[in-house]
Design a protein around this motif. Structure first.
Motif, PDB file in Angstrom:
ATOM      1  N   LEU A 130       0.856  -4.004   3.669  1.00 12.87           N
ATOM      2  CA  LEU A 130       0.544  -2.698   3.081  1.00 12.87           C
ATOM      3  C   LEU A 130       1.679  -2.216   2.178  1.00 12.87           C
ATOM      4  O   LEU A 130       2.847  -2.576   2.379  1.00 12.87           O
ATOM      5  CB  LEU A 130       0.290  -1.662   4.184  1.00 12.87           C
ATOM      6  N   HIS A 131       1.312  -1.384   1.229  1.00 15.81           N
ATOM      7  CA  HIS A 131       2.288  -0.774   0.318  1.00 15.81           C
ATOM      8  C   HIS A 131       2.730   0.599   0.835  1.00 15.81           C
ATOM      9  O   HIS A 131       3.889   0.986   0.684  1.00 15.81           O
ATOM     10  CB  HIS A 131       1.650  -0.605  -1.066  1.00 15.81           C
ATOM     11  N   ARG A 132       1.783   1.341   1.421  1.00 18.45           N
ATOM     12  CA  ARG A 132       2.086   2.684   1.930  1.00 18.45           C
ATOM     13  C   ARG A 132       1.329   2.914   3.229  1.00 18.45           C
ATOM     14  O   ARG A 132       0.150   2.544   3.343  1.00 18.45           O
ATOM     15  CB  ARG A 132       1.687   3.744   0.909  1.00 18.45           C
ATOM     16  N   ILE A 133       2.030   3.513   4.181  1.00 15.66           N
ATOM     17  CA  ILE A 133       1.394   3.919   5.441  1.00 15.66           C
ATOM     18  C   ILE A 133       1.583   5.419   5.580  1.00 15.66           C
ATOM     19  O   ILE A 133       2.681   5.938   5.342  1.00 15.66           O
ATOM     20  CB  ILE A 133       2.006   3.172   6.644  1.00 15.66           C
ATOM     21  N   GLY A 176       4.369  10.110   4.873  1.00 14.00           N
ATOM     22  CA  GLY A 176       4.146   8.801   4.272  1.00 14.00           C
ATOM     23  C   GLY A 176       5.404   7.953   4.258  1.00 14.00           C
ATOM     24  O   GLY A 176       6.528   8.467   4.369  1.00 14.00           O
ATOM     25  N   MET A 177       5.190   6.664   4.137  1.00 19.96           N
ATOM     26  CA  MET A 177       6.304   5.736   4.010  1.00 19.96           C
ATOM     27  C   MET A 177       5.855   4.559   3.145  1.00 19.96           C
ATOM     28  O   MET A 177       4.718   4.081   3.289  1.00 19.96           O
ATOM     29  CB  MET A 177       6.734   5.240   5.387  1.00 19.96           C
ATOM     30  N   LEU A 178       6.731   4.122   2.246  1.00 19.59           N
ATOM     31  CA  LEU A 178       6.444   2.954   1.423  1.00 19.59           C
ATOM     32  C   LEU A 178       7.083   1.720   2.061  1.00 19.59           C
ATOM     33  O   LEU A 178       8.066   1.828   2.793  1.00 19.59           O
ATOM     34  CB  LEU A 178       6.998   3.140   0.015  1.00 19.59           C
ATOM     35  N   ARG A 179       6.541   0.584   1.678  1.00 22.00           N
ATOM     36  CA  ARG A 179       7.079  -0.662   2.234  1.00 22.00           C
ATOM     37  C   ARG A 179       8.580  -0.787   1.946  1.00 22.00           C
ATOM     38  O   ARG A 179       9.352  -1.193   2.809  1.00 22.00           O
ATOM     39  CB  ARG A 179       6.308  -1.825   1.604  1.00 22.00           C
TER      40      ARG A 179
END
Ligand code: COA
Length: 186
Positions: A130-133, A176-179
Motif C-alpha cells: 500500500l501507498h497510504r493507510i 493517515g500514514m504514507l509508506r
C-alpha cells in the motif's frame, strides 16, 4: 493480494485468523456497550456476535479490493483472545487501506492495541504494497486517536459534524500514514 503467514508474533501477542471457537471470548467484549460506543454497531447479542464471527473466519486473507482482513489478537502469556483487528483494502489503483481495532477493556492501558496495530501497518505497507493507510475515529474517542498517534500516523483532518452517529451530530478524525513515513519510523 495478501495471504499472511500465521501466526504473526510480536513481543507479547500472537496474531492469527479467527475460528468459531473464539465465540465466547469475542462475545465477552463485543457484547459491551462501552466497547461499541464509537463503533458502527451496538453491543451485540450472542447471535449477532456469532454472525460477525462467521464473517471473520472467512477474512484471513485479502484477494480483491474492498476485502477485509480480520485478525484475532491473543495474549501469548495466557492464550486469551483480547482483541480484533481489521485491514480494509480500500483501493487497488490508489493503493489505499484502512485499519481498525477493538480490544477487551480488561486489557486496555497496556499498549497491546498499539503493538498489534503496528503489525497491521507492516502487513499493509510491506506485504500488500500500500501507498497510504488511514484510520478514522469519532473525535471523542481519545483512546483510539492516541493509538494512531503512537503509531506515528498524522492527523489529516478533523471533519466537523460530518455524520449523524448514534443519533447525534458527531465529528470525525482522519489519521493517515504514507509508506515512506512508515519506512522512516520502522
Ligand atoms: C481504541 C482502543 C483499542 C485503545 O486501547 P488502549 O488500551 O487505550 O490502547 P493501547 O493498548 O495501545 O494502550 C495504550 C495505553 O497503555 C499505556 N501503556 C502501558 N504500557 C504500554 C506499553 N508497553 N506500550 C505502549 N503503551 C503502554 C499507554 O501509556 C496508553 O495509555 P494512555 O492512553 O493513558 O496514554 C480501546 O479503547 C478500545 O478497544 N475501544 C473500543 C473500540 C474502539 O473504539 N475502537 C476504535 C474505533 S475507531
Amino acid at each position: 493480494m495478501l495471504n499472511p503467514s500465521y501466526p504473526i508474533e510480536t513481543p507479547r501477542l500472537l496474531l492469527r485468523p479467527f475460528t468459531m471457537d473464539d465465540l465466547d471470548e469475542l462475545h465477552s467484549f463485543h457484547s459491551r456497550p462501552d466497547v461499541a460506543r464509537y463503533l458502527y454497531w451496538e453491543a451485540r447479542t450472542r447471535d449477532e456476535t456469532r454472525t460477525a464471527l462467521e464473517a471473520k473466519t472467512r477474512q484471513a486473507a485479502l484477494s480483491e479490493e474492498n476485502d477485509t482482513l480480520s485478525i484475532a489478537v491473543e495474549l501469548r502469556e495466557t492464550g486469551a483472545l483480547i482483541g480484533d483487528l481489521y485491514l480494509f483494502w480500500r483501493s487497488r489503483e490508489h493503493r489505499q487501506g484502512e485499519i481498525g481495532f477493538a480490544f477487551h477493556p480488561a486489557h486496555h492501558g497496556r499498549g497491546y492495541a498499539t503493538e498489534a496495530s503496528g503489525e497491521l501497518l507492516r502487513l499493509g505497507f510491506a506485504d500488500l504494497g500500500l501507498h497510504r493507510i488511514y484510520a478514522r475515529c469519532d473525535s471523542r474517542n481519545t483512546a483510539s486517536s492516541r493509538v494512531m498517534e503512537r503509531l506515528g500516523m498524522r492527523r489529516e483532518a478533523h471533519l466537523v459534524e460530518n455524520e449523524i452517529f448514534k443519533g447525534e451530530w458527531s465529528d470525525e478524525l482522519v489519521y493517515g500514514m504514507l509508506r515512506r513515513e512508515w519506512t522512516a519510523t520502522a
